[in-house]
Design a protein around this motif. Structure first.
Motif: not given
Length: 804
Positions: A658-667, A682-691
């Protein structure tokens, strides 16, 4: 009036009834006393009558011829003498009785001189011998008589004379005449041992003397009885008449006609009734006149009160009287005038701004609606002063109110100077003013607007202003104005009707917000650019229903490794086909979902649907990493990590799939909270992406703290990559930066083969776009995977050429 008349009638009728009852009761008591007195005197009168007869008989017994005829037993002479004597004293029958009790002569049987029998009442004879006379009543030969027996002395008794007076009407009348009171008398008795009682004599006008009297023979002188006979009331008293021993009983019935005694009182009652009726009629007429004199003006005043209640405060005619009605009329007139003044004051307050004295929003809306209803064209200019609210918060309401009054004066001068002195100026909010132009085109409103903005170029100054802590000789307030314009009718093709004041104000407000963006700070409302259209609200309600009913779909866009040509992932993109509007672009409803908070429900639905689809592909042998977008509101959902854990456990997928995509503005909105949430994921092993990397306001200080594995280059840099050298430089730099930071880099928006070849040459890790594949429904995505495995996709040749 009716109450008073009825009360008077009740009182008078009650008085009459009481008087009549008292009179009747008194007459009954008097009648009873009179009857008792009459009964007592009745016996005395009988004795008196007997005494008279006895005296006459004694005189007769002294007659020599009678004595000689008795001594000689000359019955004929004795009968003649008895007959003559009987006529003189009014006797009905005369008897001559021998000493042995036999009848020697009888005037009722003059021809019979012997064999006349014995005297019926022999007990009277010795009584007469002792006292000189004996009197009694008795029935002889079936006829009731009054008997008087006297002895014939010579000087000893030689015979007895019996005077019989028949008890008949004449006898009763005699007795009645002896009574000093007016009574009706009846004498009753039995003419035979077994015969019923019957009336043998009466005097006056007795009515059925024996009616209502039970066992008359057993009645003695007692209390009178009140009896009703044929509808008439009588007082009746029975008294026994002394009879000779052995005789049948007799009695006297005394009657007192109560109705006859009450007749004079009834006449009095009749007169009183007539007098009462006349009095009531007179009272009714008098009270009616008084009531009309009162109710007519009261009714008129009631009509005036209803007129006042309807809002008509016309002054009342002058009052000519000073009585209570006049005072009430004057008070009502004063009240109406006071209400009219108060309502006018309240209406003015409700329709005008308390600070500037200008018409308020409600007043403006009434004028706008009235102009539209009358068929006029309307142009509404809404002017906003950005800094007026800041003035209030900083320097207080008093100064802000003076600034607002100055702003109203500036607008009036600007309108007059530009030939729009007839325009209506209204204050519609704390920092907003509206100008209403009737029958002016949009072009005229647009030409006038810059002059209104220019009216606020000069700052507001006020000197001196207070003491420390300000410590200034004067205060200067720089006011920046923006003008939004809305017109009716709206000339824009396809624009919805704006035929009410509220709609025009909303349109002008939207235009004013846009006008603040850039000079000349004037905007005309454009429906197409309105982000606050009412249909957006309806769309949100429909989206909530669609999520609840699972009426949305997910399309999947493949993610490709340019170096190898392998499809290694897919991005889940929501699609919505509205039952009435058809296909709704994501850009139309996702921002609204973020504004309203519905995005959390949408994210939960999308995660569940995407992970289940990923599990289905994994079961079919396709190892694809599923990418799902998160919004800023999702980062504030503390339960999101646990929900993802539950979905991964349900589908059996590993967290790194699972890859979760988050926009820069959200961060960047709340970076600390966002970083904390991303670390939990991330600690659960889910991958993260900056959209959409490269177009936001990202800070490298925060970027290096983020536990992300991937950055995605925004499509704006990729779609024309093969044509723009600048874009190639930016993309190359981002790829190198990402690799240096240990991130994989994905380029989205690949539109052509040249861009894909360049990305492969630059070492980009992943690519996606319409050239590779559009977002596909699950069935179409399966077909795409099959075509990819068979080498039938055009870009596969492009990649082979690029690597060659």
């Amino acid at each position: 009036m009716l109450f008073l008349v009825a009360s008077l009638a009740v009182v008078q009728l009650g008085t009459m009834v009481i008087l009549y009852g008292v009179a009747r009761s008194a007459l009954i008591d008097t009648g009873k006393q009179q009857l008792v007195t009459s009964a007592q005197s009745f016996s005395r009168h009988l004795d008196t009558l007997a005494g008279h007869l006895a005296e006459d008989a004694k005189i007769m017994s002294l007659d020599y011829a009678l004595r000689q005829s008795i001594a000689a037993h000359d019955s004929g002479t004795a009968i003649s003498a008895l007959r003559n004597f009987g006529r003189r004293v009014g006797a009905s029958r005369m008897l001559l009785i021998d000493l042995d009790g036999t009848i020697a002569a009888d005037t009722a049987r003059p021809r019979e001189l012997t064999g006349l029998g014995r005297f019926a009442f022999p007990d009277l004879l010795p009584l007469a011998g002792e006292s000189g006379r004996a009197a009694a009543s008795g029935v002889v030969d079936g006829v009731p008589y009054r008997l008087v027996v006297v002895p014939v002395l010579l000087p000893d008794p030689i015979a007895w004379i019996c005077i019989l007076v028949r008890v008949d009407d004449r006898f009763a009348e005699e007795l009645r005449a002896l009574s000093p009171l007016r009574k009706d008398i009846a004498l009753a008795g039995q003419t035979a041992p077994d015969a019923p009682w019957s009336v043998v004599a009466s005097a006056g006008d007795p009515m059925d003397p024996l009616a209502g009297i039970a066992a008359p023979g057993q009645l003695a002188a007692a209390e009178p009885q009140l009896l009703t006979k044929h509808g008439a009331e009588y007082l009746v008293l029975t008294t026994p008449i002394p009879t000779a021993p052995g005789s049948l009983p007799m009695m006297a019935v005394l009657q007192y006609p109560l109705d006859e005694a009450l007749a004079p009182y009834r006449k009095i009652m009749l007169y009183m009734g007539a007098l009462m009726a006349g009095g009531l009629v007179a009272a009714l007429i008098g009270i009616g006149l008084i009531a009309r004199g009162v109710t007519r003006p009261v009714t008129a005043l009631a009509a005036v009160a209803r007129r006042i209640a309807d809002g008509d405060y016309t002054p009342l005619p002058p009052v000519r009287t000073s009585d209570e009605i006049g005072q009430l009329t004057t008070a009502l007139d004063d009240m109406a005038q006071a209400i009219a003044d108060r309502e006018e004051h309240i209406r003015h307050q409700s329709l005008h701004d308390a600070v500037t004295g200008l018409p308020n929003r409600l007043n403006l809306e009434e004028q706008v609606d009235q102009a539209i209803d009358q068929g006029h064209g309307v142009a509404l200019l809404l002017l906003g002063l950005d800094r007026l609210r800041e003035v209030t918060n900083t320097l207080g309401h008093d100064l802000a109110d003076r600034v607002a009054r100055d702003a109203g004066d500036r607008l009036a001068r600007a309108l007059a100077a530009n030939g729009a002195g007839d325009a209506v100026i209204a204050r519609v909010s704390e920092h907003g003013f509206a100008i209403l132009l009737v029958d002016r085109a949009a072009a005229a409103a647009q030409a006038l607007a810059p002059a209104l903005v220019a009216a606020f170029d000069a700052p507001y100054t006020e000197a001196p202003y207070g003491e420390a802590p300000y410590g200034e000789a004067e205060v200067t307030v720089d006011l920046a104005a923006g003008v939004g314009i809305a017109v009716y009718p709206d000339p824009t093709p396809g624009a919805p009707p704006s035929d009410t004041a509220s709609i025009l104000l909303r349109h002008a407000d939207v235009a004013m917000l846009n006008a603040r963006a850039a000079e000349p700070y004037v905007r005309l409302y454009d429906h197409a650019a309105d982000p606050h259209r009412p249909e957006r609200l309806s769309l949100m309600g429909d989206l909530k229903i669609a999520i609840e009913q699972d009426a949305l779909e997910l399309a999947y866009q493949p993610k490709l490794e340019p170096q190898t040509g392998r499809v290694v992932g897919a991005e889940a993109l929501v699609r919505w086909t509205h039952p009435r509007r058809g296909f709704v672009p994501p850009d139309s409803f996702i921002p609204l979902a973020e504004e309203t908070g519905a995005i959390r429900h949408l994210t939960r639905w999308g995660l569940r649907r995407a992970l289940r689809q990923s599990a289905t592909w994994a079961a079919a042998g396709h190892d694809l990493r599923m990418s799902v977008n998160l919004s800023v509101r999702d980062l504030g959902d503390a339960s999101l990590p646990d929900r993802i854990d539950a979905l991964l456990a349900e589908t059996g997928l590993k967290p790194d799939r699972l890859m979760l995509e988050i926009t820069e503005s959200a961060i960047m909105g709340e970076p600390e909270a966002a970083i904390a949430m991303l670390r939990r994921l991330a600690d659960r092993g889910v991958e993260l992406s900056i959209d959409d990397f490269g177009v936001g306001q990202s800070s490298f200080a925060y970027l290096r703290r983020l536990p992300v594995r991937e950055i995605k280059i925004d499509r704006s840099f990729v779609k024309a990559l093969d044509e723009t050298v600048e874009d190639q430089a930016i993309v190359r730099s981002i790829i190198e930066l990402g690799h240096n930071l240990g991130y994989k880099v994905t380029a989205e928006g690949v539109e052509n083969a040249g861009s894909l070849a360049l990305l492969a040459e630059m070492g980009c890790d992943l690519a996606q776009g319409y050239y590779i594949a559009r977002p596909l429904m699950p069935g179409a995505f399966n077909d795409f995977l099959a075509s990819h495995a068979a080498g039938e996709i055009p870009w596969q040749a492009t990649l082979r050429e690029a690597h060659a």
